[in-house]
Design an enzyme around this catalytic site. Structure first.
Site, PDB file in Angstrom:
ATOM      1  N   PRO A  42       0.832  -1.220   0.000  1.00 42.08           N
ATOM      2  CA  PRO A  42       0.000   0.000   0.000  1.00 42.08           C
ATOM      3  C   PRO A  42       0.856   1.255   0.000  1.00 42.08           C
ATOM      4  O   PRO A  42       1.958   1.283   0.536  1.00 42.08           O
ATOM      5  CB  PRO A  42      -0.802  -0.122   1.303  1.00 42.08           C
ATOM      6  CG  PRO A  42      -0.713  -1.551   1.697  1.00 42.08           C
ATOM      7  CD  PRO A  42       0.575  -2.054   1.190  1.00 42.08           C
ATOM      8  N   LYS A  60      -0.124   2.953  -6.716  1.00 41.05           N
ATOM      9  CA  LYS A  60      -0.724   2.105  -7.754  1.00 41.05           C
ATOM     10  C   LYS A  60      -1.977   2.750  -8.344  1.00 41.05           C
ATOM     11  O   LYS A  60      -2.123   2.857  -9.562  1.00 41.05           O
ATOM     12  CB  LYS A  60      -1.061   0.725  -7.171  1.00 41.05           C
ATOM     13  CG  LYS A  60       0.129  -0.047  -6.642  1.00 41.05           C
ATOM     14  CD  LYS A  60      -0.257  -1.429  -6.175  1.00 41.05           C
ATOM     15  CE  LYS A  60      -1.238  -1.423  -5.037  1.00 41.05           C
ATOM     16  NZ  LYS A  60      -0.704  -0.783  -3.822  1.00 41.05           N
ATOM     17  N   SER A  70      10.232 -18.535   3.722  1.00 40.85           N
ATOM     18  CA  SER A  70      11.476 -17.775   3.561  1.00 40.85           C
ATOM     19  C   SER A  70      12.298 -17.675   4.834  1.00 40.85           C
ATOM     20  O   SER A  70      13.440 -17.232   4.810  1.00 40.85           O
ATOM     21  CB  SER A  70      11.172 -16.367   3.038  1.00 40.85           C
ATOM     22  OG  SER A  70      10.401 -15.656   3.981  1.00 40.85           O
ATOM     23  N   LYS A  86      12.486  -6.782   0.868  1.00 38.36           N
ATOM     24  CA  LYS A  86      13.332  -7.248   1.974  1.00 38.36           C
ATOM     25  C   LYS A  86      14.641  -6.464   2.043  1.00 38.36           C
ATOM     26  O   LYS A  86      15.136  -6.151   3.133  1.00 38.36           O
ATOM     27  CB  LYS A  86      13.607  -8.747   1.795  1.00 38.36           C
ATOM     28  CG  LYS A  86      12.362  -9.609   1.973  1.00 38.36           C
ATOM     29  CD  LYS A  86      12.631 -11.074   1.659  1.00 38.36           C
ATOM     30  CE  LYS A  86      11.365 -11.904   1.848  1.00 38.36           C
ATOM     31  NZ  LYS A  86      11.555 -13.330   1.505  1.00 38.36           N
TER      32      LYS A  86
END
Length: 822
Positions: A391, A395, A712, A755
């Site tokens: 967010p 976009k 991950s 990341k």
């Protein structure tokens, strides 16, 4: 209302009374038609719109055109003679010689009355028919040279002609008897007419037919032939009146509430017309005229006119009338094939995108590519773009910039929480309250068939018993199918192939695979601190100043102060929270200005802290490596990248494994996989296998209120376990991400850019990744990777070799293990 003067009011019924007018002496019809003296060779012509004058007949004529008024007044002062002709076309402009019939009637003005509004009413009596030989003048009014046509009725005294005259009188009498609105005195007047010529003229003048048909009767010179044609019209009128009377007689015995309502509606219709309001018929005609101007497919035009014909047969007070009218209005309002012109100035488009959005290089390149192809081909199927990212990265607002760059209309449809597929496809018209789907509604709102259409939050579509809206979107978003999209309410195909659909999503996991396959995924990642500062300077601060009524002279925030807001008060990938914090600063300044208080015009970091309070977030989240079993991992979240800590602890027990911190199933499986790998390779790591049997292992991920899942964290959990079992230190300022297998393989993971940004925010210096993620790092700009060292690994042994130091932590655990029995 063209009758003998004595019958004008009684026969017409709607002729206005003329008061205070002296008696008019009228020449008898026979004298008029027999007297051929004093007939001029040239006549000034008075064209009439809705009237045909026959010889011997007296009619009132109201003249409104300025030129015609001058003509009438001049004639009245002179010989009172005019040539009366009917107009071919009903035009408001002054008629020309091409607008009038060539056969007319010379008339004498018996009386002229000047009305209060300046118009003139004349009483005129027809004398003789004439044929226009040529036009002498056309200005200021028409003047023509004429030849007069004598009246004749061959064999008027023969039995056949007498029978014809009697038939005319009898048929006219039948009409009088069938029509109660006509006064009874009219029957006496008709029976007293002896002249067959005047009788045919009199009945022709009062016949209920159109002007063109009356003109044909006037142009029939043979009186006998005219009588035959007249009789045909009269017989048709009798037949219609008899049918009408028969219907009325059948219905009169069963007058119910519906008939009463019908008559009331007719009265309402008349009142609406009197008040200048549109009646139902006028509404339908307006729609039909609007539809005639539309450039839509032939089958749509047929369907539209069929609907209008159906509406004409409906009761305007019935509930379904409003539904049908609304449907017809939607059909005619939709932009069938109406497209806006695309702007192919690529340099201008690039400038607009750069000005509106800082960064987003890949997205901008994709839009410019689309424009370039469209410019070269002039036509192409619009792609379905899906902007995917956390967010607050721009976009949705990017859709507005794309519309602005293309010169197209912009519409947005929020899909968050949408659970009914009828919201996409529309309801069937048989349902109460039916309406088209939001796709068609927004296309109608855009008024063009090629808008930029933003499908916001496509990943948040809900599913329940009402259907699957995401499946309904498959047809909308398939370039091979959406040229014939069928809305349930619309019932006909609509072409969506020219619409540029742009979907937005925070996560791809919840998007239906078939729907995801139809879209081109474009990833928007988070911003660095430097980018956020630049966005704040260019966009956020000017926007907030404008919204709060301030200017740049009232407040300036320097770069260091903006960095303070970014690092101390926000922890996100986008800039939404940053905008809120800047808005908070601007509001406090606005309050100081309104209250005439002192405030710093140029904000520094100290001023920011004074206004916003103590920083919410620590500048450096890294917690050091003094404890064994505490490892920094990198995670992806719907709001961007974040760092997390894996903590492990050992306590005497029976080798049980405990997991806490709201871990999902995948994360739990990663922990069990890591433990199994360590047990199988304990000797290589110099771990006594008895520890696994006599010590319980507890794995915890802080922020237990936040659910966590995903593969991950595999190498992070393994490194944490290896550290706690060996009591060796973890390398400083190190973070890692990657999936593991039982064989010790390290697998690639996603969300690398987010990341990396999270690692930079936490001041991490080194990152361990799977070697197959190297290509993801190489795609990221250098501004994101500056100051970071990447270690690419293939096996778990490589991870432990990099992460675990030889040195043990201070005060390591002294494992108390039972001796093996010999």
């Amino acid at each position: 209302m063209n009758n003998d003067l004595e019958l004008l009011e009684r026969l017409a019924g709607n002729t206005p009374k003329i008061e205070n007018v002296e008696m008019i002496e009228i020449t008898s019809p026979d004298e008029v038609m027999e007297n051929e003296d004093n007939l001029p060779e040239e006549l000034s012509l008075l064209p009439l719109r809705n009237t045909v004058l026959f010889p011997g007949i007296v009619i009132p004529v109201t003249v409104t055109r300025s030129k015609a008024i001058r003509l009438v007044k001049k004639a009245y002062r002179g010989d009172r003679t005019l040539g009366i002709v009917s107009q071919l076309r009903q035009t408001k402009e002054e008629p020309t010689e091409d607008d009038v019939y060539k056969i007319g009637t010379i008339g004498n003005i018996l009386k002229m009355i000047v009305l209060p509004d300046g118009n003139v009413t004349i009483i005129v009596q027809g004398r003789r028919r004439f044929n226009i030989r040529e036009f002498v003048r056309t200005t200021p009014y028409l003047v023509a040279a004429v030849d007069y046509i004598p009246d004749s009725f061959p064999g008027a005294r023969r039995k056949e002609s007498k029978a014809l005259i009697e038939s005319l009188k009898e048929t006219a009498t039948k009409i009088l008897n069938l029509n109660p609105e006509i006064p009874r005195d009219a029957q006496t007047a008709i029976s007293n007419i002896d002249s067959p010529i005047f009788l045919t003229h009199f009945l022709s003048s009062n016949l209920n037919i159109g002007i063109a048909e009356k003109q044909l009767l006037l142009e029939t010179y043979d009186g006998k032939e005219q009588a035959h044609k007249l009789l045909e019209h009269l017989l048709k009128e009798v037949e219609l009146l008899e049918i009408k009377k028969d219907i009325q007689s059948k219905a009169s015995s069963d007058i119910d509430q519906q008939q009463r309502e019908y008559y009331l509606r007719q009265q309402i219709k008349v009142l609406q017309e009197e008040l200048g309001m549109d009646s139902p018929d006028q509404e339908v005609e307006k729609l039909r005229m609007k539809g005639a101007k539309k450039k839509w497919p032939h089958e749509i035009n047929e369907h539209f006119n069929k609907e209008l014909n159906k509406i004409m047969r409906m009761n305007s007070m019935a509930p379904e009338y409003g539904v049908a009218l609304s449907y017809a209005e939607l059909l005619v309002d939709l932009p069938w094939g109406e497209v806006s012109q695309d702007n192919f100035n690529l340099k201008r488009a690039k400038k607009i995108l750069d000005n509106d959005h800082y960064g987003l290089k890949k997205v901008k390149e994709r839009i410019i590519e689309y424009l370039a192809v469209l410019k070269l081909r002039s036509d192409m199927k619009a792609p379905i773009l899906c902007l995917y990212g956390p967010p607050g990265v721009g976009k949705t607002s990017l859709g507005k910039s794309i519309a602005k760059a293309l010169g197209r209309e912009y519409v947005r449809m929020a899909l968050g929480g949408l659970h009914d597929e009828a919201e996409i496809r529309g309801h069937r018209k048989t349902y109460i309250g039916a309406m088209p789907g939001k796709v068609i509604q927004n296309i109608n709102k855009a008024k063009t068939a090629n808008p930029v259409f933003v499908l916001d939050e496509i990943d948040k579509i809900a599913r329940d018993h009402r259907g699957d809206p995401s499946s309904a979107l498959l047809e909308v978003l398939d370039p091979e199918q959406n040229n014939a999209f069928k809305d349930n309410y619309l019932e006909v195909d609509f072409d969506l192939s020219k619409v540029l659909f742009i979907a937005t999503a925070n996560s791809l996991d919840t998007i239906q695979p078939a729907l995801r396959d139809r879209m081109e995924i474009i990833e928007l990642t988070g911003y660095t601190v430097e980018e956020k500062v630049e966005i704040a300077k260019r966009h956020l601060l000017p926007k907030q100043l404008k919204e709060h009524g301030l200017t740049s002279k009232d407040l300036k925030i320097n770069k260091q102060a903006l960095i303070k807001i970014v690092e101390g008060y926000t922890r996100e990938s986008g800039v939404r929270s940053l905008e809120q914090k800047i808005g908070s600063v601007v509001r406090k300044v606005a309050k100081s200005i309104a209250m005439e208080e002192e405030y710093p015009h140029s904000m520094t970091p100290a001023d920011i802290e004074e206004l916003l309070g103590i920083s919410h977030f620590d500048k450096d989240l890294y917690e050091g490596n003094e404890l064994a079993g505490v490892v920094t991992g990198l995670a992806w979240t719907p709001v961007g990248g974040d760092i997390l800590f894996i903590e492990t602890n050992l306590s005497r027990g029976k080798g049980n494994l405990t997991l806490s911190g709201q871990l999902g199933d995948v994360m739990k499986e990663s922990a069990m996989t890591a433990l199994s790998y360590l047990k199988a390779n304990a000797a290589d790591l110099e771990i006594d296998y008895k520890i696994f049997q006599h010590y319980d292992l507890h794995i915890h991920v802080p922020q237990g209120a936040v659910p966590k899942d995903g593969p991950s964290a595999g190498i992070t959990i393994l490194t944490s376990m290896a550290s706690i079992y060996t009591q060796r230190k973890i390398k400083k300022n190190l973070a890692m991400t990657g999936e593991i297998t039982l064989r010790g393989k390290v697998l690639p993971v996603g969300g690398i850019k987010e990341k990396i940004l999270a690692a930079k925010r936490a001041k991490i210096k080194e990152i361990i990744l799977c070697y197959r993620n190297q290509k993801d790092v190489e795609e990221i700009g250098e501004e994101y990777t500056n100051g970071l060292t990447f270690h690419y690994v293939d096996m778990v042994q490589d991870v432990l070799e990099i992460a675990l130091l030889k040195k043990k932590v201070d005060n390591p655990i002294r494992f108390e293990l039972p001796e093996e029995k010999k």
